[in-house]
Design a protein around this motif. Structure first.
Motif, PDB file in Angstrom:
ATOM      1  N   VAL A  73      47.147  33.501  46.085  1.00  0.00           N
ATOM      2  CA  VAL A  73      47.484  32.978  44.758  1.00  0.00           C
ATOM      3  C   VAL A  73      47.583  34.139  43.781  1.00  0.00           C
ATOM      4  O   VAL A  73      46.596  34.835  43.516  1.00  0.00           O
ATOM      5  N   GLU A  74      48.814  34.327  43.260  1.00  0.00           N
ATOM      6  CA  GLU A  74      49.038  35.389  42.290  1.00  0.00           C
ATOM      7  C   GLU A  74      48.865  34.868  40.867  1.00  0.00           C
ATOM      8  O   GLU A  74      49.079  33.682  40.602  1.00  0.00           O
ATOM      9  N   SER A  75      48.526  35.764  39.964  1.00  0.00           N
ATOM     10  CA  SER A  75      48.441  35.433  38.544  1.00  0.00           C
ATOM     11  C   SER A  75      48.632  36.705  37.728  1.00  0.00           C
ATOM     12  O   SER A  75      48.585  37.813  38.276  1.00  0.00           O
ATOM     13  N   GLY A  76      48.866  36.517  36.424  1.00  0.00           N
ATOM     14  CA  GLY A  76      48.943  37.668  35.532  1.00  0.00           C
ATOM     15  C   GLY A  76      50.328  38.026  35.044  1.00  0.00           C
ATOM     16  O   GLY A  76      50.473  38.929  34.219  1.00  0.00           O
ATOM     17  N   GLY A  77      51.342  37.334  35.543  1.00  0.00           N
ATOM     18  CA  GLY A  77      52.691  37.632  35.084  1.00  0.00           C
ATOM     19  C   GLY A  77      52.913  37.153  33.660  1.00  0.00           C
ATOM     20  O   GLY A  77      52.064  36.484  33.071  1.00  0.00           O
ATOM     21  N   GLY A  78      54.087  37.517  33.116  1.00  0.00           N
ATOM     22  CA  GLY A  78      54.404  37.084  31.764  1.00  0.00           C
ATOM     23  C   GLY A  78      55.543  37.882  31.172  1.00  0.00           C
ATOM     24  O   GLY A  78      56.231  38.628  31.885  1.00  0.00           O
ATOM     25  N   SER A  89      47.085  39.858  39.608  1.00  0.00           N
ATOM     26  CA  SER A  89      46.001  39.635  40.551  1.00  0.00           C
ATOM     27  C   SER A  89      46.493  38.763  41.698  1.00  0.00           C
ATOM     28  O   SER A  89      47.366  37.914  41.498  1.00  0.00           O
ATOM     29  N   CYS A  90      45.932  38.969  42.865  1.00  0.00           N
ATOM     30  CA  CYS A  90      46.242  38.150  44.029  1.00  0.00           C
ATOM     31  C   CYS A  90      44.934  37.848  44.754  1.00  0.00           C
ATOM     32  O   CYS A  90      44.298  38.756  45.294  1.00  0.00           O
ATOM     33  N   ALA A  91      44.553  36.579  44.735  1.00  0.00           N
ATOM     34  CA  ALA A  91      43.319  36.154  45.381  1.00  0.00           C
ATOM     35  C   ALA A  91      43.637  35.540  46.736  1.00  0.00           C
ATOM     36  O   ALA A  91      44.498  34.655  46.841  1.00  0.00           O
ATOM     37  N   ALA A  92      42.935  36.004  47.764  1.00  0.00           N
ATOM     38  CA  ALA A  92      43.128  35.494  49.119  1.00  0.00           C
ATOM     39  C   ALA A  92      42.050  34.471  49.442  1.00  0.00           C
ATOM     40  O   ALA A  92      40.912  34.576  48.983  1.00  0.00           O
ATOM     41  N   SER A  93      42.424  33.487  50.258  1.00  0.00           N
ATOM     42  CA  SER A  93      41.495  32.389  50.585  1.00  0.00           C
ATOM     43  C   SER A  93      40.537  32.739  51.686  1.00  0.00           C
ATOM     44  O   SER A  93      39.579  32.010  51.935  1.00  0.00           O
ATOM     45  N   SER A  94      40.800  33.845  52.356  1.00  0.00           N
ATOM     46  CA  SER A  94      39.997  34.180  53.521  1.00  0.00           C
ATOM     47  C   SER A  94      39.587  35.636  53.507  1.00  0.00           C
ATOM     48  O   SER A  94      40.350  36.491  53.059  1.00  0.00           O
ATOM     49  N   ASN A 142      37.944  39.350  47.646  1.00  0.00           N
ATOM     50  CA  ASN A 142      39.175  39.061  48.419  1.00  0.00           C
ATOM     51  C   ASN A 142      40.402  39.113  47.529  1.00  0.00           C
ATOM     52  O   ASN A 142      41.303  38.269  47.617  1.00  0.00           O
ATOM     53  N   THR A 143      40.459  40.102  46.669  1.00  0.00           N
ATOM     54  CA  THR A 143      41.503  40.155  45.653  1.00  0.00           C
ATOM     55  C   THR A 143      42.117  41.550  45.587  1.00  0.00           C
ATOM     56  O   THR A 143      41.396  42.550  45.719  1.00  0.00           O
ATOM     57  N   ILE A 144      43.425  41.588  45.398  1.00  0.00           N
ATOM     58  CA  ILE A 144      44.082  42.847  45.086  1.00  0.00           C
ATOM     59  C   ILE A 144      44.711  42.737  43.702  1.00  0.00           C
ATOM     60  O   ILE A 144      44.955  41.642  43.199  1.00  0.00           O
TER      61      ILE A 144
END
Length: 111
Positions: A5-10, A21-26, A76-78
Motif C-alpha cells: 500500500v503506497e501513500s504520500g503522493g500529491g 511510503s509503501c507498507a508491506a503486509s508481510s 515493513n515499509t520503504i
C-alpha cells in the motif's frame, strides 16, 4: 502474495518535495529487494530506485542526487524521499517486491 500500500503522493510545485511510503503486509518483504517504479501516461513503467535487504541502493540516472530510497524493516515499509521535483517526474509511482505491486500513488509536479 504480499500486499503493498503506497501513500504520500500529491500535487507539488517544481522544486518541491514529497515523501512516498509503501507498507508491506508481510515480513517476508524484509529479505527481498524492494523497489519504486513509475509510469507516466503513454509511457512504459520504469525503475526509479531499489533497495536490497542489506540496505544497498540503486537509482535511475534521472533521479540520482534528487531522490533517496530507504527502508524500515521493523515497519515493513520503504520510503522514497523526492526533492527538487520536476514536471517530468509527474507519474503514478508503484511499489514492488517480487511479483507484488501496489495500487500506485499519483505524483503531479506543476505550477
Amino acid at each position: 502474495q504480499v500486499q503493498l500500500v503506497e501513500s504520500g503522493g500529491g500535487l507539488v510545485q517544481p522544486g518541491g518535495s514529497l515523501r512516498l511510503s509503501c507498507a508491506a503486509s508481510s515480513t517476508i518483504s524484509i529479505v527481498y529487494t524492494m523497489a519504486w517504479y513509475r509510469q507516466a501516461p503513454g509511457k512504459q513503467r520504469e525503475l526509479v530506485a531499489a533497495i536490497t535487504s542489506a540496505g544497498s541502493t540503486n537509482y535511475a540516472d534521472f533521479v540520482k542526487g534528487r531522490f533517496t530510497i530507504s527502508r524500515d524493516n521493523a515497519k515493513n515499509t520503504i520510503y522514497l524521499q523526492m526533492n527538487s521535483l520536476k514536471p517530468e517526474d509527474t507519474a503514478t509511482y508503484y511499489c514492488n517486491v517480487l511479483k507484488s505491486w501496489g495500487q500506485g500513488t499519483q505524483v503531479t509536479v506543476s505550477s
